[in-house]
Design a protein around this motif. Structure first.
Motif, mmCIF file in Angstrom:
data_model
loop_
_atom_site.group_PDB
_atom_site.id
_atom_site.type_symbol
_atom_site.label_atom_id
_atom_site.label_comp_id
_atom_site.label_asym_id
_atom_site.label_seq_id
_atom_site.Cartn_x
_atom_site.Cartn_y
_atom_site.Cartn_z
ATOM 1 N N LYS A 217 21.227 7.526 -64.997
ATOM 2 C CA LYS A 217 21.026 8.643 -64.070
ATOM 3 C C LYS A 217 22.197 9.608 -64.144
ATOM 4 O O LYS A 217 23.182 9.365 -64.828
ATOM 5 C CB LYS A 217 20.872 8.123 -62.632
ATOM 6 N N SER A 218 22.087 10.699 -63.413
ATOM 7 C CA SER A 218 23.156 11.699 -63.403
ATOM 8 C C SER A 218 24.167 11.390 -62.303
ATOM 9 O O SER A 218 23.857 10.683 -61.339
ATOM 10 C CB SER A 218 22.557 13.091 -63.202
ATOM 11 N N PRO A 219 25.383 11.892 -62.411
ATOM 12 C CA PRO A 219 26.389 11.695 -61.353
ATOM 13 C C PRO A 219 25.947 12.368 -60.056
ATOM 14 O O PRO A 219 25.403 13.468 -60.058
ATOM 15 C CB PRO A 219 27.635 12.369 -61.929
ATOM 16 N N GLN B 77 27.342 7.079 -60.212
ATOM 17 C CA GLN B 77 26.367 7.235 -61.290
ATOM 18 C C GLN B 77 25.689 5.900 -61.538
ATOM 19 O O GLN B 77 26.321 4.932 -61.972
ATOM 20 C CB GLN B 77 27.029 7.753 -62.574
#
Lengths: 111, 114
Positions: A42-44, A38
């Motif tokens: 931001k997203s994983p 991540q």
């Protein structure tokens, strides 16, 4: 004891070296193990999944699983500054869909 | 784009208003998960849904929060009467099946409460 434990870091590694990230878990019945990356804000993003003891390699990444000792690790070879991120370990609960998440290890690759 | 789609990307609400967050899973995926993440903190599981069913909502606050995944259309996470403490990033993930499957994440909705 947390169900999934990771050292929060930050872990600082020089560029080109091997970064080693570790994760321990408490549920002996866990069957599925995942590493996510991540970036800040931001997203994983899924990097690796591993289901059986031993090593699994994908490019510069190697996941290692040892169910007897209840740990899973992620090695990043030839570390790049772009690898700087938080790495999350996720483990499924025995006979359960739910993933249990570690708090993540912040990795910094120094140029 | 075959990935998990979330909208809106950013949502601003005043205290007391309602927030609706939407999530369309990856094509072919019927399992949806919602997570909340505060800055510099880990992911916190909220709810797991399959089409038309809530499977596990153990991570959802008992009041003001609800989720659905109708037969047609996206999954919705609804927060009523928002408070400042609801400000967070809300991520949706989907998987092909429930057990032993990796979850794929959307870009998240950043909710800000004024």
């Amino acid at each position: 004891q947390k169900e999934v434990e990771q050292n929060s870091g930050p872990l600082s590694v020089p560029e080109g070296a091997i970064a080693s990230l570790n994760c321990t878990y408490s549920d002996r019945g866990s069957q599925s193990f995942f590493w996510y990356r991540q970036y800040s804000g931001k997203s994983p993003e899924l990097i690796m999944s591993i289901y059986s003891n031993g090593d699994k390699e994908d490019g510069r990444f190697t996941a290692q699983l040892n169910k007897a000792s209840q740990y899973v690790s992620l090695l990043i070879r030839d570390s790049q500054p772009s690898d700087s991120a938080t790495y999350l370990c996720a483990v499924n609960k025995d006979s359960n869909y739910q993933l249990i998440w570690g708090a993540g290890t912040k990795l910094i690759i120094k140029p | 784009n075959a990935g998990v789609m979330q909208n809106p990307r950013h949502l601003v609400r005043r205290r007391g208003q309602e927030a609706r967050l939407r999530c369309s899973p990856m094509k072919g995926h019927s399992h949806v998960y919602w997570y909340r993440q505060l800055p510099e903190e880990g992911l916190k599981f909220m709810v797991y849904l399959q089409k038309e069913n809530i499977i596990d909502e153990s991570g959802m606050p008992k009041e003001r929060f609800s989720a659905e995944f109708p037969k047609e259309g996206p999954s919705i996470l609804r927060i009523q009467q928002v408070v400042r403490g609801d400000s967070a990033a809300y991520f949706c993930a989907s998987s092909l099946q429930g057990l032993n499957q990796p979850q794929h994440f959307g870009d998240g909705t950043r909710l800000s409460i004024l």
